[in-house]
Design a protein around this motif. Structure first.
Motif, PDB file in Angstrom:
ATOM      1  N   UNK A 100      52.207   8.685  29.173  1.00 33.11           N
ATOM      2  CA  UNK A 100      53.276   9.594  28.407  1.00 33.11           C
ATOM      3  C   UNK A 100      52.989  10.061  27.112  1.00 33.11           C
ATOM      4  N   UNK A 101      51.721  10.145  26.889  1.00 33.47           N
ATOM      5  CA  UNK A 101      51.033  10.894  25.691  1.00 33.47           C
ATOM      6  C   UNK A 101      51.556  10.470  24.320  1.00 33.47           C
ATOM      7  N   UNK A 102      51.704   8.797  24.471  1.00 39.12           N
ATOM      8  CA  UNK A 102      52.263   8.614  22.837  1.00 39.12           C
ATOM      9  C   UNK A 102      53.145   7.213  23.092  1.00 39.12           C
ATOM     10  N   UNK A 103      53.838   6.949  21.932  1.00 36.90           N
ATOM     11  CA  UNK A 103      54.533   5.882  21.784  1.00 36.90           C
ATOM     12  C   UNK A 103      55.779   5.864  22.858  1.00 36.90           C
ATOM     13  N   UNK A 104      56.670   6.998  22.998  1.00 37.22           N
ATOM     14  CA  UNK A 104      57.693   7.084  23.610  1.00 37.22           C
ATOM     15  C   UNK A 104      57.233   6.533  25.300  1.00 37.22           C
ATOM     16  N   UNK A 105      56.113   7.290  25.516  1.00 35.84           N
ATOM     17  CA  UNK A 105      55.532   6.804  26.983  1.00 35.84           C
ATOM     18  C   UNK A 105      55.623   5.418  27.106  1.00 35.84           C
ATOM     19  N   UNK A 106      55.140   4.548  26.015  1.00 37.40           N
ATOM     20  CA  UNK A 106      54.842   3.155  26.232  1.00 37.40           C
ATOM     21  C   UNK A 106      56.358   2.361  25.999  1.00 37.40           C
ATOM     22  N   UNK A 107      57.295   3.047  25.157  1.00 40.24           N
ATOM     23  CA  UNK A 107      58.780   2.299  25.173  1.00 40.24           C
ATOM     24  C   UNK A 107      59.348   2.233  26.563  1.00 40.24           C
TER      25      UNK A 107
END
Length: 416
Positions: free
Chosen positions: A94-101
């Motif tokens: 997801x190319x960053x923190x939003x993808x991880x969340x």
């Protein structure tokens, strides 16, 4: 081996050298992990197998070596390995923190909802049938924890020094009850690992390229430490039960080396000892947690909901669940940009060998008390617990089948 119980990273060539796997959308990440959250039965090792099949083989989000390197990182850290791997894959895709969340939320939501629903119905579930059903779930906990001790003993204490560390940790926890004793056992395990477990450094492989800067990683690590150190101070100053609840679950999540089963003694010390949750309710919820898909850490949603004092219900479930999972996510996010420089150092590997051995001792102490002492009260209980253990270890049945069988046996035992 470490907190997932999965094999260490493979020794193949570097998976990516400056070229990251292609990225997708946050929505794609959420959909993929929601599917995994519904179907991933069987604990952290099984979860990693589901991840590999769905994301490496079928969707081809990343290659085998990169996936193995990621598992190695999450084995190195405290926290729920499968959730940390899922979170990291979300960051990567997801190319960053939003993808991880998005990955974390989707993977956690199904089992958390089931545990919360069980907590709401538990107060109305009374009578002989309910007593037998809940006792059966307590026997499931005996079988599952015994299986975990059996497997972790073979993999994490393969030599005399590590076996000695495990026995010392067990003695510390038995003689000095409470969460402080468990934390002390982990710290002593790391110290003795540095002394007794030094050896040839294990081979590492490849490079991991994540869209996380060292600055952002440092912020995450700072937040992890700040919450760990300041939460008890603020809680003591304010006397807020909500903050005490957050602090208890955050501390437990920050110190869980060894996976979901090892959180049992930590949480038991935090919520049963002060009288927030009865031991019977605690073990019944833990038994049910073995039958639901997704991370075992969603047991926290159940505990937060059944608290004797507010915040409980939905608010308690949300606080407990986020607090228990947050430290693991902060740690893995913070370590992503630094992992390649750390993982090859012999001193880090030695400390982790000692810590993992101490985990075996802590879990062994928990198997005796509170699990065995509160669940096994007569020869029939012993026979059922042994039956469940053999089904898991010898016949290798999925844990949810054992939950169904022992819950049914416990219910029927009320009528014979």
């Amino acid at each position: 081996m470490n907190n997932s119980g999965a094999p260490a990273a493979s020794t193949g060539q570097g998976s990516i050298s400056g070229e990251a796997p292609r990225t997708g959308s946050v929505g794609e990440v959420f959909a993929a992990f929601l599917k995994l959250g519904v179907m991933s039965f069987g604990g952290p090792v099984a979860h990693l197998g589901y991840f590999r099949q769905e994301l490496v083989i079928r969707r081809q989000w990343l290659d085998e070596t990169t996936f193995a390197d990621l598992i190695a990182l999450c084995q190195f850290l405290p926290g729920p390995a499968s959730s940390q791997v899922g979170f990291s894959l979300g960051v990567l895709r997801g190319n960053g923190l939003l993808g991880g969340l998005a990955a974390w939320l989707a993977f956690t939501l199904p089992s958390a909802a089931i545990m919360f629903a069980f907590a709401l119905g538990a107060a109305h579930f009374t009578g002989p049938v309910a007593d037998g059903f809940l006792h059966g779930l307590k026997l499931v906990a005996v079988a599952v924890i015994a299986q975990a001790v059996w497997g972790m003993t073979k993999s994490l204490t393969p030599d005399r020094p590590r076996a000695a560390i495990a026995l010392a940790a067990l003695a510390v926890v038995v003689l000095f009850a409470g969460s402080f004793a468990q934390v002390s056992a982990i710290v002593l395990g790391a110290a003795f690992g540095l002394w007794l477990c030094r050896g040839e450094a294990a081979a590492v492989s490849g490079r991991l390229n994540f869209p996380v800067t060292r600055w952002n990683g440092g912020i995450a690590l700072f937040l992890f430490a700040a919450l760990l150190l300041l939460s008890p101070v603020v809680t003591a100053a304010t006397q807020s039960h909500a903050l005490a609840l957050f602090d208890a679950f955050y501390r437990s999540g920050a110190l869980v080396f060894g996976g979901g089963h090892v959180v049992l003694p930590l949480l038991q010390a935090e919520v049963v000892t002060p009288g927030w949750v009865s031991n019977e309710a605690f073990l019944a919820g833990y038994g049910l947690a073995q039958a639901v898909p997704g991370p075992v850490f969603t047991f926290a949603a159940y505990l937060g909901a059944v608290m004797n004092a507010p915040p409980n219900g939905f608010a308690g479930a949300a606080i407990a669940l986020v607090a228990l999972l947050l430290p693991g996510m902060l740690l893995v996010y913070g370590m992503l940009p630094f992992w390649d420089a750390i993982r090859s150092r012999p001193i880090a590997q030695a400390a982790m060998r000692g810590t993992n051995a101490a985990v075996v001792g802590i879990l062994g102490a928990a198997l005796y008390h509170p699990v065995w002492t509160s669940a096994v009260t007569n020869p029939r209980d012993f026979a059922l617990a042994l039956f469940g253990f053999l089904l898991l270890v010898v016949w290798k049945l999925p844990s949810w089948i054992v939950v169904v069988l022992l819950a049914a046996a416990g219910t029927l035992s009320q009528f014979f």
